[in-house]
Motif scaffolding. Structure first.
Motif, PDB file in Angstrom:
ATOM      1  N   CYS A  66       0.796  -1.233   0.000  1.00 19.80           N
ATOM      2  CA  CYS A  66       0.000   0.000   0.000  1.00 19.80           C
ATOM      3  C   CYS A  66       0.823   1.275   0.000  1.00 19.80           C
ATOM      4  O   CYS A  66       0.235   2.368   0.012  1.00 19.80           O
ATOM      5  N   GLY A 113      -5.130  -0.508  -0.202  1.00 22.51           N
ATOM      6  CA  GLY A 113      -5.014  -1.888  -0.661  1.00 22.51           C
ATOM      7  C   GLY A 113      -6.347  -2.608  -0.640  1.00 22.51           C
ATOM      8  O   GLY A 113      -6.661  -3.408  -1.539  1.00 22.51           O
ATOM      9  N   TYR A 114      -7.156  -2.339   0.385  1.00 19.80           N
ATOM     10  CA  TYR A 114      -8.474  -2.957   0.436  1.00 19.80           C
ATOM     11  C   TYR A 114      -9.370  -2.433  -0.683  1.00 19.80           C
ATOM     12  O   TYR A 114     -10.197  -3.171  -1.232  1.00 19.80           O
ATOM     13  N   GLN A 128      -3.320   1.344   4.623  1.00 19.90           N
ATOM     14  CA  GLN A 128      -3.866   0.021   4.334  1.00 19.90           C
ATOM     15  C   GLN A 128      -5.181   0.081   3.566  1.00 19.90           C
ATOM     16  O   GLN A 128      -5.474  -0.797   2.750  1.00 19.90           O
ATOM     17  N   VAL A 145      -2.753  -7.555   2.602  1.00 16.50           N
ATOM     18  CA  VAL A 145      -2.853  -6.112   2.364  1.00 16.50           C
ATOM     19  C   VAL A 145      -1.979  -5.422   3.404  1.00 16.50           C
ATOM     20  O   VAL A 145      -2.353  -5.328   4.573  1.00 16.50           O
TER      21      VAL A 145
END
Length: 334
Positions: free
Chosen positions: A262, A302-303, A299, A286
């Motif tokens: 990320c 990334g999700y 983070q 992630v």
């Protein structure tokens, strides 16, 4: 939702829409400032005096403190595509982060501060993954220093709340022959091993493929870190070339998770390889690759990427409870 939760959701939706990173960061900074705010209504002028809180975030805090949905959040939710809701659900489901650094290697903060920040975000666990010895520029850990760090992690855990655990780990260099840059016996004592390439990133595809195949098939390796090594900001760096189909098939077979890194300058793997890894049946981690507490907020990006290609929480090991994560290492086949 609490004011800090409202601010983080605003930040997420702004990020989803491609807003400036500085604007997104302002909401995360304000969320950090009010995370311990007592329940009950507050005045915008009152919270506006807190460090890191401006007029816009103060108004959202004041509205959320009464139990209302802040008007800025309501507007963003009304304008968001349905996929944004799925992405937020994944971000909320996050239980941990497999890749963070401390000042034991090239991070800027003590491991205690990284642990406290991870817990404050609601994580149940986080993995300390300082660098291995070959990466001297990052003050990589020799076997002796890593042994000392294991003791330091145990000491931190003895002071932490029982709802959080700092896990032992390493970001281990993948050497040119595919072997790992640390004592194998010591690697076997760690909770999570992230393996990454940091040298000779422009090797011929055949050599890089063999290097990655050897690493992801190693029983000590749990996560393949930033697999292409690309940098997409500043002067940039092109991605490494390798047989992605073969590498991702090996990851799926071994149970080695592919990292969705990320960091804003990485966002690795790129979209086409992320889709390819998903089609190969890989699991994913992630990870923020955070080098400072405030970087743990990354983070959510990334999700969002995971949700855009239809990945569910079961494919993302960073949404797993601690028992499942540890029960399935090494190789995460669980």
């Amino acid at each position: 939702m609490t004011p800090d939760e409202a601010l983080r959701r605003i930040a997420f939706l702004l990020e989803w829409r491609g807003a400036s990173p500085y604007r997104v960061r302002a909401f995360h900074t304000a969320a950090d400032a009010v995370i311990d705010l007592p329940p009950g209504p507050v005045d915008a002028g009152q919270v506006g005096r807190l460090r890191g809180v401006g007029p816009v975030t103060a108004e959202a805090i004041a509205q959320a403190s009464t139990g209302a949905v802040p008007s800025s959040l309501a507007r963003l939710q009304a304008e968001a595509e349905p996929e944004a809701g799925a992405a937020w659900d994944l971000a909320v489901a996050s239980t941990g982060d497999c890749h963070l650094h401390s000042d034991w290697s090239d991070g800027g903060s003590p491991l205690e501060e990284m642990a406290v920040a991870a817990r404050a975000l609601g994580h149940q666990w986080a993995v300390l993954t300082d660098h291995s010895p070959r990466l001297t520029i990052a003050h990589g850990l020799s076997a002796q220093r890593l042994e000392s760090q294991l003791e330091a992690v145990a000491a931190v855990n003895s002071t932490m709340s029982p709802d959080f655990r700092l896990l032992t780990g390493i970001e281990c260099d993948i050497l040119e022959d595919g072997s790992l840059d640390q004592d194998e016996g010591l690697l076997g004592r760690l909770d999570v091993v992230v393996a990454s390439v940091h040298s000779k990133l422009r090797s011929e595809p055949e050599l890089m493929t063999a290097r990655l195949l050897a690493a992801v098939s190693n029983p000590h390796v749990d996560v393949l870190g930033h697999c292409t090594g690309r940098i997409i900001t500043g002067r940039g760096r092109p991605q490494s070339r390798f047989d992605a189909a073969a590498v991702f098939a090996a990851c799926a077979q071994a149970g080695t998770a592919v990292e969705i890194n990320c960091r804003p300058e990485r966002r690795d793997p790129p979209d086409d390889l992320l889709v390819q890894a998903a089609a190969a049946g890989c699991r994913f981690a992630v990870d923020t690759d955070a080098h400072a507490p405030e970087q743990l907020h990354w983070q959510s990006t990334g999700y969002a990427r995971a949700a855009r290609i239809g990945l569910g929480a079961d494919r993302l090991i960073t949404t797993w409870p601690l028992g499942r994560l540890l029960g399935s290492t090494p190789g995460l086949p669980g």
